[in-house]
Design a protein around this motif. Structure first.
Motif, mmCIF file in Angstrom:
data_model
loop_
_atom_site.group_PDB
_atom_site.id
_atom_site.type_symbol
_atom_site.label_atom_id
_atom_site.label_comp_id
_atom_site.label_asym_id
_atom_site.label_seq_id
_atom_site.Cartn_x
_atom_site.Cartn_y
_atom_site.Cartn_z
ATOM 1 N N GLY A 49 0.795 -1.224 0.000
ATOM 2 C CA GLY A 49 0.000 0.000 0.000
ATOM 3 C C GLY A 49 0.825 1.271 0.000
ATOM 4 N N ILE A 54 -3.404 5.089 3.392
ATOM 5 C CA ILE A 54 -3.837 3.914 2.646
ATOM 6 C C ILE A 54 -5.355 3.866 2.703
ATOM 7 N N SER A 60 -6.110 -0.935 6.816
ATOM 8 C CA SER A 60 -5.612 0.252 6.112
ATOM 9 C C SER A 60 -5.238 1.373 7.074
ATOM 10 N N HIS A 74 -10.353 -2.481 9.228
ATOM 11 C CA HIS A 74 -9.307 -1.523 8.851
ATOM 12 C C HIS A 74 -8.311 -1.258 9.978
#
Length: 922
Positions: free
Chosen positions: A496, A506, A516, A583
């Motif tokens: 990423g 990200i 992320s 996430h």
């Protein structure tokens, strides 16, 4: 007050012994006031701590510490330890009273299984067994050694040097003394080869598959016995663990299936849903591998058989050479004593006085577990396998290390190691540098000098940067920085990295990324630590670039919620709950909100200020170990490790003092179930040590220490390089935790933190403690520990001049949020007085230059808005005179290059024209 003195000297076993020589204690009366030593700190170590579940299994490796009780020296290649029939990561489950073998290698505290190679198992009468029964009453463990007597009367005693072990097997009368060694068995799928000599066994075991990944390694072994075999052969295995022996065979190869569950711990594995599920306690019989030898001995004259075993990751010859160099024919008792002396030297570098016996046991057990890893991987001749598969050689006089639980230990374990032994820590940093150089990138979780890709972030460069900050400087820092910088653009090192490098985070809708938002935060910490490393070695260009990247956390701050949240590629905010794991990684959004350890000041301002933050922290710590789906703390796992210390940045150090002590005394114990989560190669234990000292290395890549309060009335920390830190805290206890006064080297201080200079040179801290809090001490904003941001240390105020000699101006000198910022004749008014703030913002009239709606598109209007800490208010001056807004990647621009007064400023693609050239106050 009792103050005992401690001296030790390690047994001289030759140049390859790799045992620490004890430092002589100062002569009587020479120690400064308050300085303490401790006699035989190894006596307080309870190696069973962590071998039984101490908290709920939240799905991140089980609720136990996953430690092992066997024989190892500090950072040893050999960890010769019993493995119970019921598997738990680490190999030993305290509630099982059946031992299936004594394998040569282990990892302490991991949330997945690996090693457990080449189990030895003493048996009677030439009959292999699946396991033998024992009682804890017949078992002893101590730093460097282990012993157990089975119910059948057979006794095993183990001791270790760095790369070898020694065993005494004592057999009951009336039975044939026998032993099995299985070269094809490990905790995971394995294959191996074994050869039988007249009084030796040698071969190799190959295994891998940590967390369901593809890592592989080969461990060679050589075992020398004190008498020839009376009979020997290869076992024809039966499914129940028994079998018959083919005495006509002197060598064999074989394979076996693994028993360690392997939960997915990489993005790829999670997407494929690979890994074998559940985290602990499978209980199934295993047949021998086909590479299992059984040897028997004549014990008519002496029923105790001694075995000396060396291992190597290079060759069987290397294993034999390691054994000879480190043991030099010394007797078992000598080697056991030398191993204990090595531990006492290192454990004794932190001497505590006072406290209860249980507190001392918790403390020294944690220190012991914190110093088991990383593990030596180079032989006594310096050879080791590189990440590229080539045999390499360590620097003369230095050791190469492996087994880096990067995502875990970068937070405080390597800092503790560097505090106590900077020279060894420098070797560890060089080992990290060598891993990156030979692989071409830095992996996140490395085992036996191979990458696994497990977990997230970019932790290995942080490890090296933090070691350097704590004085472990004898390594190629410049080379490591080059490799890390290049690797930051390599998907193997930073999945990423594309959007992170361009839009500053990200996105939640990016594919192939585990967590992320969590990964974005991990990368910012790595960038910050590398910026500090670059600064220390004089690379100012790299420092500035990395420091700016470390501010990328601002792109995930939602000014409406005051939380760090996942964000989509178009910069919109998906649906969000503070307790969500989506996430994030092994933790919730609420737990990750605090993960900007190097810039709490900036984070807290973005969250609404100190008062708001203190209230949120109080809510957060209403529960100390709520698990990964909680809005409360999860101190059984790493993402919450630094948060108790955050209060000190918000002017409430007394709350840090309270939470740290409550966690230390409430979550940890000196019993097998005394850890609330995986020890993770020493990180959880390192936290305990720091908490008991009342200090913590909060910022990655730096050596300041944030203070709580000491658990013990007197502590002396000997850094191993001549520096000494003395702590004097009369009356300190589990309840007397609140600081009312502090002197640093005799001078009164209200700062709840220690400078890097103090940590480097040492000194004396004298506390006045109480059972009642003192909210005033350390509460002043100027006393808070330092935070590190991207703007100038000394803000400057003046006009921002641009195209046509005109200035950036707040329309009508209005202070209303949303007021346009325009180009106008320079007039020196307050509407044109801009301050370059330390947080990377440009401020006028008490508010910030802001991109309307946090837009990232060409033509987005620029306005005045309440300062909120988001990326929409970041403006970074570049060498060409432009002002970059990092989340958009676009520049402050005059539309159409107009010089007309009243032209509203905008975002536009950076193009180097005069419309984007500004003179900023400096």
């Amino acid at each position: 007050m009792h103050r005992s003195r401690f001296t030790t000297s390690a047994l001289a076993l030759g140049a390859g012994a790799a045992l620490l020589a004890g430092a002589a204690a100062p002569p009587a009366g020479a120690a400064p006031p308050g300085r303490v030593t401790v006699a035989d700190p190894a006596q307080y170590v309870n190696a069973y701590v962590g071998t039984k579940q101490g908290a709920p299994d939240f799905g991140n490796g089980g609720g136990a510490g996953n430690t092992f009780p066997g024989a190892s020296v500090p950072f040893g290649m050999v960890q010769w330890s019993p493995d119970t029939a019921t598997y738990q990561h680490g190999g030993y489950f305290y509630d099982d009273h059946r031992i299936a073998g004594f394998s040569l290698t282990h990892i302490s505290g991991a949330g997945c299984g690996d090693y457990g190679t080449t189990p030895f198992m003493p048996v009677l009468d030439g009959r292999p067994v699946a396991h033998s029964d024992f009682s804890h009453a017949d078992e002893t463990t101590a730093p460097g050694s282990y012993a157990v007597t089975f119910k059948n009367g057979l006794r095993t005693e183990l001791a270790a040097t760095q790369r070898s072990g020694i065993a005494r097997f004592s057999y009951p009368a009336g039975h044939t003394a026998s032993l099995t060694v299985d070269a094809g068995k490990a905790f995971n799928d394995a294959n191996g080869s074994i050869s039988i000599g007249t009084d030796t066994l040698s071969g190799w075991t190959e295994s891998g598959g940590f967390c369901g990944t593809g890592n592989r390694y080969r461990v060679y072994f050589h075992a020398q016995f004190d008498r020839p075999f009376s009979s020997a052969g290869i076992v024809r295995a039966a499914a129940d663990g028994s079998g018959t022996v083919d005495t006509g065979r002197r060598s064999a190869t074989g394979t076996s299936g693994g028993i360690a569950p392997q939960p997915a711990r990489t993005a790829e594995a999670r997407e494929r849903r690979t890994g074998s599920g559940g985290d602990q306690h499978p209980d199934r019989q295993r047949a021998a591998s086909g590479a299992q030898a059984l040897v028997s001995f004549d014990t008519g004259a002496d029923r105790t058989v001694t075995a000396r075993v060396g291992i190597s990751f290079v060759s069987a010859e290397g294993a034999r050479a390691n054994m000879i160099a480190e043991q030099r024919g010394a007797a078992f008792d000598e080697l056991r004593a030398a191993a204990r002396a090595a531990w006492n030297d290192l454990l004794g570098r932190i001497a505590v006085d006072g406290g209860t016996t249980a507190q001392r046991r918790i403390f020294y057990t944690a220190l012991y577990h914190a110093l088991l890893h990383p593990s030596a991987i180079s032989d006594t001749d310096g050879r080791y396998p590189g990440f590229d598969g080539k045999i390499r050689t360590a620097r003369p006089g230095h050791t190469q290390y492996a087994d880096f639980s990067g995502w875990d230990v970068y937070r405080s374990q390597v800092q503790l190691l560097a505090l106590l032994d900077p020279a060894r820590a420098a070797d560890i940093a060089q080992s990290v540098a060598d891993q990156g150089a030979s692989a071409g990138y830095f992996d996140r979780w490395t085992l036996a000098n191979g990458g696994t890709g497990v977990m997230v972030g970019d932790p290995l460069p942080i490890i090296a940067a933090s070691i350097q900050a704590f004085g472990g400087t004898d390594f190629d820092a410049a080379g490591l920085l080059r490799t890390a910088t290049a690797g930051s653009r390599d998907t193997r090192q930073r999945p990423g990295h594309g959007p992170y490098d361009t839009i500053g985070f990200i996105p939640a809708d990016a594919g192939g990324i585990w967590g992320s938002a969590a990964t974005t935060l991990e990368y910012t910490s790595a960038d910050f630590a590398l910026a500090q490393l670059a600064d220390r070695i004089g690379d100012t260009a790299a420092r500035d670039t990395l420091l700016h990247r470390s501010a990328n956390w601002r792109n995930l701050i939602n000014s409406g919620s005051g939380r760090i949240q996942p964000r989509d590629t178009d910069h919109s905010w998906p649906d969000f709950r503070p307790a969500q794991q989506d996430h994030f990684v092994e933790g919730s959004a609420a737990q990750y909100t605090w993960m900007v350890p190097y810039n709490h000041r900036g984070l807290f301002d973005a969250m609404g200020g100190d008062a708001a933050v203190a209230g949120r922290l109080d809510d957060f710590f209403a529960e100390l170990n709520g698990g990964p789906d909680s809005e409360h703390a999860y101190l059984g796992n790493e993402p919450s490790s630094n948060v108790p210390w955050a209060y000190a940045y918000a002017g409430r150090p007394y709350r840090t003092q309270d939470v740290v002590r409550r966690a230390l005394t409430g979550l940890f114990a000196d019993t097998p179930d005394g850890e609330p989560g995986n020890d993770d190669l020493g990180q959880m234990s390192a936290w305990v040590v720091w908490a008991a000292l009342g200090m913590y290395p909060q910022a990655p890549g730096r050596a300041e220490l944030v203070l709580a309060s000491p658990l013990f009335p007197s502590v002396t920390v000997r850094r191993g390089n001549g520096a000494v830190i003395d702590l004097d805290a009369p009356g300190a206890s589990g309840s007397a935790r609140y600081v009312h006064a502090l002197t640093v080297d005799g001078t009164a201080s209200t700062r709840p933190w220690l400078s890097e200079d103090f940590v480097r040179r040492g000194g004396t801290l004298a506390y006045t403690l109480s059972e009642t809090p003192d909210p005033a001490w350390g509460s002043a904003r100027e006393d808070a520990p330092p935070s590190f941001d991207v703007g100038p240390a000394r803000p400057a105020t003046g006009a921002i001049a641009g195209l046509g000699g005109k200035c950036a101006d707040v329309e009508g000198s209005s202070t209303a949020s949303g007021t346009a910022v325009q180009l106008r004749e320079c007039n020196g008014s307050t509407a044109q007085q801009w301050t370059t703030a330390s947080d990377g913002t440009l401020r006028a009239l008490g508010k910030c230059l802001d991109v309307d709606g946090s837009s990232v598109f060409n033509g987005a209007a620029v306005q005045l808005w309440d300062c909120n800490g988001t990326g929409a208010q970041q403006w970074w001056a570049r060498a060409d005179g432009s002002l970059l807004n990092p989340p958009s990647g676009r520049c402050l621009d005059v539309p159409g290059s107009s010089t007309a007064s009243g032209t509203r400023l905008q975002l536009w693609d950076c193009n180097g024209t005069g419309a984007q050239r500004w003179t900023v106050p400096a």
